[in-house]
Design a protein around this motif. Sequence first.
Motif, PDB file in Angstrom:
ATOM      1  N   ARG A   8       1.146  -1.510   0.171  1.00 56.47           N
ATOM      2  CA  ARG A   8       0.355   0.034   0.614  1.00 56.47           C
ATOM      3  C   ARG A   8       1.011   1.519  -0.027  1.00 56.47           C
ATOM      4  N   GLY A   9       0.568   2.188  -0.989  1.00 60.43           N
ATOM      5  CA  GLY A   9       1.613   3.344  -1.022  1.00 60.43           C
ATOM      6  C   GLY A   9       0.857   4.275  -1.399  1.00 60.43           C
ATOM      7  N   LEU A  10       1.873   5.362  -0.219  1.00 61.72           N
ATOM      8  CA  LEU A  10       1.125   6.616  -0.784  1.00 61.72           C
ATOM      9  C   LEU A  10       1.746   8.199  -1.671  1.00 61.72           C
ATOM     10  N   PHE A  11       1.501   8.264  -2.368  1.00 59.57           N
ATOM     11  CA  PHE A  11       2.226   9.233  -3.097  1.00 59.57           C
ATOM     12  C   PHE A  11       2.450  10.593  -2.913  1.00 59.57           C
ATOM     13  N   VAL A  12       3.031  10.994  -2.094  1.00 60.39           N
ATOM     14  CA  VAL A  12       3.129  12.711  -2.064  1.00 60.39           C
ATOM     15  C   VAL A  12       3.523  13.833  -3.018  1.00 60.39           C
ATOM     16  N   ALA A  29       3.417  12.417 -11.376  1.00 57.96           N
ATOM     17  CA  ALA A  29       2.145  12.497 -10.140  1.00 57.96           C
ATOM     18  C   ALA A  29       1.261  11.988 -10.600  1.00 57.96           C
ATOM     19  N   GLN A  30       1.017  12.354 -12.169  1.00 53.30           N
ATOM     20  CA  GLN A  30       0.375  11.372 -12.470  1.00 53.30           C
ATOM     21  C   GLN A  30       0.000   9.686 -12.701  1.00 53.30           C
ATOM     22  N   ALA A  31       1.262  10.109 -13.183  1.00 50.85           N
ATOM     23  CA  ALA A  31       1.293   9.012 -13.745  1.00 50.85           C
ATOM     24  C   ALA A  31       2.134   7.656 -13.331  1.00 50.85           C
ATOM     25  N   LEU A  32       2.315   8.109 -12.636  1.00 52.39           N
ATOM     26  CA  LEU A  32       3.664   6.917 -12.090  1.00 52.39           C
ATOM     27  C   LEU A  32       2.563   6.174 -11.367  1.00 52.39           C
ATOM     28  N   PRO A  33       1.740   6.443 -10.039  1.00 52.36           N
ATOM     29  CA  PRO A  33       0.789   6.058  -9.277  1.00 52.36           C
ATOM     30  C   PRO A  33      -0.735   4.479 -10.310  1.00 52.36           C
ATOM     31  N   ASP A  34      -0.534   6.198 -11.393  1.00 50.23           N
ATOM     32  CA  ASP A  34      -1.414   5.065 -13.018  1.00 50.23           C
ATOM     33  C   ASP A  34      -1.018   3.802 -12.809  1.00 50.23           C
ATOM     34  N   ALA A  35       0.449   4.023 -13.685  1.00 47.59           N
ATOM     35  CA  ALA A  35       1.084   2.574 -13.773  1.00 47.59           C
ATOM     36  C   ALA A  35       0.865   1.518 -12.428  1.00 47.59           C
ATOM     37  N   LEU A  36       1.579   1.828 -11.653  1.00 45.26           N
ATOM     38  CA  LEU A  36       1.277   0.477 -10.693  1.00 45.26           C
ATOM     39  C   LEU A  36       0.021   0.279 -10.666  1.00 45.26           C
ATOM     40  N   PHE A  43      -2.085   1.906  -4.716  1.00 44.12           N
ATOM     41  CA  PHE A  43      -0.863   3.452  -4.604  1.00 44.12           C
ATOM     42  C   PHE A  43      -2.188   4.784  -4.851  1.00 44.12           C
ATOM     43  N   GLU A  44      -2.396   5.107  -3.684  1.00 45.24           N
ATOM     44  CA  GLU A  44      -2.983   6.653  -3.246  1.00 45.24           C
ATOM     45  C   GLU A  44      -2.381   7.588  -3.497  1.00 45.24           C
ATOM     46  N   ARG A  45      -2.951   8.864  -3.289  1.00 47.69           N
ATOM     47  CA  ARG A  45      -1.578   9.652  -3.699  1.00 47.69           C
ATOM     48  C   ARG A  45      -2.690  11.184  -2.783  1.00 47.69           C
ATOM     49  N   VAL A  46      -1.682  12.299  -2.179  1.00 46.43           N
ATOM     50  CA  VAL A  46      -2.356  13.654  -2.222  1.00 46.43           C
ATOM     51  C   VAL A  46      -1.719  14.456  -2.129  1.00 46.43           C
ATOM     52  N   MET A  47      -2.653  15.933  -2.139  1.00 42.11           N
ATOM     53  CA  MET A  47      -1.599  16.622  -3.143  1.00 42.11           C
ATOM     54  C   MET A  47      -2.890  17.983  -2.010  1.00 42.11           C
ATOM     55  N   PRO A  48      -2.377  18.974  -2.145  1.00 37.23           N
ATOM     56  CA  PRO A  48      -3.486  20.155  -2.109  1.00 37.23           C
ATOM     57  C   PRO A  48      -4.359  20.654  -2.815  1.00 37.23           C
ATOM     58  N   LEU A  49      -5.051  21.515  -1.753  1.00 40.20           N
ATOM     59  CA  LEU A  49      -7.035  21.360  -2.707  1.00 40.20           C
ATOM     60  C   LEU A  49      -6.454  23.056  -3.164  1.00 40.20           C
ATOM     61  N   TYR A  50      -5.620  23.374  -4.283  1.00 38.11           N
ATOM     62  CA  TYR A  50      -5.781  24.331  -4.708  1.00 38.11           C
ATOM     63  C   TYR A  50      -7.663  24.894  -5.611  1.00 38.11           C
ATOM     64  N   TRP A 473       5.800   3.960 -19.048  1.00 36.32           N
ATOM     65  CA  TRP A 473       5.612   4.268 -17.807  1.00 36.32           C
ATOM     66  C   TRP A 473       5.179   2.701 -17.466  1.00 36.32           C
ATOM     67  N   ASN A 474       5.582   1.222 -17.972  1.00 35.10           N
ATOM     68  CA  ASN A 474       6.027   0.362 -17.992  1.00 35.10           C
ATOM     69  C   ASN A 474       7.307   0.453 -17.493  1.00 35.10           C
ATOM     70  N   ARG A 475       8.079   0.793 -18.431  1.00 38.88           N
ATOM     71  CA  ARG A 475       9.803   0.410 -17.950  1.00 38.88           C
ATOM     72  C   ARG A 475       9.936   1.451 -16.856  1.00 38.88           C
ATOM     73  N   ALA A 476       9.674   2.550 -16.859  1.00 38.20           N
ATOM     74  CA  ALA A 476       9.714   3.453 -15.405  1.00 38.20           C
ATOM     75  C   ALA A 476       9.563   2.768 -13.968  1.00 38.20           C
ATOM     76  N   GLY A 477       8.078   2.436 -14.405  1.00 31.22           N
ATOM     77  CA  GLY A 477       7.566   1.988 -13.499  1.00 31.22           C
ATOM     78  C   GLY A 477       7.985   0.623 -13.054  1.00 31.22           C
ATOM     79  N   GLU A 478       8.732  -0.476 -13.885  1.00 32.10           N
ATOM     80  CA  GLU A 478       9.028  -1.322 -13.275  1.00 32.10           C
ATOM     81  C   GLU A 478      10.759  -1.400 -12.343  1.00 32.10           C
ATOM     82  N   GLU A 479      11.220  -0.140 -12.465  1.00 31.81           N
ATOM     83  CA  GLU A 479      12.439   0.519 -11.986  1.00 31.81           C
ATOM     84  C   GLU A 479      12.035   1.131 -10.729  1.00 31.81           C
ATOM     85  N   TYR A 480      10.767   1.335 -10.524  1.00 29.34           N
ATOM     86  CA  TYR A 480      10.241   1.999  -8.991  1.00 29.34           C
ATOM     87  C   TYR A 480       9.946   0.674  -8.044  1.00 29.34           C
ATOM     88  N   LEU A 481       9.429  -0.327  -8.930  1.00 30.44           N
ATOM     89  CA  LEU A 481       8.808  -1.860  -8.442  1.00 30.44           C
ATOM     90  C   LEU A 481       9.620  -2.079  -8.198  1.00 30.44           C
TER      91      LEU A 481
END
Length: 492
Positions: A8-12, A29-36, A43-50, A473-481
């Motif tokens: 369970r991951g959180l992307f901040v 910040a959109q693409a990496l959590p989506d790919a994972l 993965f979930e995400r958190v950011m400010p409410l602009y 992102w498949n390639r980058a996602g694999e490296e992060y994974l």
Amino acid sequence: MSSDLSVRGLFVSSEARPFASSGGLGDVAQALPDALNAQGIRFERVMPLYRRVVEGQGTHGYTLERTPHTLAIPMGQDVFDADIWAANFNGVRTYFIGRDEYFDRSELYALPHRAYSDNFERFVFFQKAVVALIDGLGKPYDLIHLNDWQTGLIPLYLKNGINGTGRSASEKTVFTIHNIAYQGTASESSMYETNLPGTLRWYPELEFYGELNSLKAGIMLSDQCTTVSHRYADEIQTAEFGCGLEGVLQHLEPPVRGIVNGVDYATWNPETNPTLAANYSPRALAGKESCKKAVLQHYGLKYAKDIPVFSMISRMVDQKGFDLIAGAIEQIMELPIQFILLGSGQDIYQDMARKWAERWPDKCAIEIGFNSALSHQIEAGADFFFMPSKFEPCGLNQLYSLKYATIPIVSNVGGLADTVRDIRSTKDGTGFIMDAYTVENFIECVRAALSLFGDKKQLRETRKMGMKQDYSWNRAGEEYLALYEDLLQSVN
Ligand code: ADP
């Protein structure tokens, strides 16, 4: 990409598309959590409410919901509420930290002439609220992926708690540097806002020449530090590119790792993108000419088949090489070319670009602002793309350019050097790389591009070569994974 890893991951991050974004971090910040998530990693995400997040509802395909959480966040002697909102987008849940006095503003970080003076305070609040949210949700995360200075204090809050009374941190942390030039510094007097116990001297990882430095804390206190290209990982360990933190990075254990960003090809694809005048592919490139006509019409310039269109989409800040273009503009405007630009940023560069368009109205046109649809139309309609950055951690636009058969002209730094190959030195070249950061070199590349434009066969081959490159992102996602797996399996 696939994994048996149950995480369970959180992307901040301080921004994410499609909610609110100012540059490459928002894309990642959109693409990496989506790919994972597509691979079953939760993965979930958190950011400010602009303000932009609130205004973008509906038009950008999400709806905000108010969660039951209101978190009490200490700020020095005061306690402020953080309202927690949420939205589901592409199957990923994103939480938003709401507090109007900090985030209900026209811009994310800066007005054209100055950064918001309370940025440090705004993001201290954000970071405490993130840790309060992690505890408030009552579902522990295994891994927290932090990004840039706006999240650099989070390892301290995970350990000390947001009141400084202590917290047992079981989460592993990854900290990614998207740009080392922005460090989130503040004077020692801001220590009271952090609510960390003790004085600044207690925190050698946070202290930097008597000030607080958020980026340094993130780099030193997270379990693994990464950055967004291999070349940049090397560069930031030198005085030329390290912005003062080179010594910190040279001694970092484990060392900083470079993972080149990916591209969201579901969005950045000339074969399918619905905003283009025509779609095209490596096998059927003809549609690109229609896109050229359309984008020139948008800019009010006349179309001519034999005149190449050079383009640029950029934050208008020192980093992006506007001084170089300013030095070259007189000479390149004498060449048979057109130049279109989309960007926003510092007044000095916006004014400069307006003057170019006034002086050469038949050849140069600009649009000041942030316009995602137009950015696709430019990438599709232009023949060449300028990215003469002084430094470039990864850069995304050169990757989009490759995919859109728009040949990039780049400086020899960071992710640009990792992802573009010079046509003049290799048979499978994809663009032009400046040997040195000089006006002469830049003009030389423009001239070389002009002559490539005249050689239709090589032009077509170069375009196809660019379109073939895979920065998904498949390639980058694999490296992060793989990195997450290593971290979660390590004992410490
Ligand atoms: P940086 O993160 O330093 O701004 P990148 O090349 O990594 O540079 O990412 C820039 C991203 O922001 C790209 O997706 C680019 O298309 C987008 N972008 C920048 N300026 C604008 C603009 N004015 N309008 C639309 N998109 C923009």
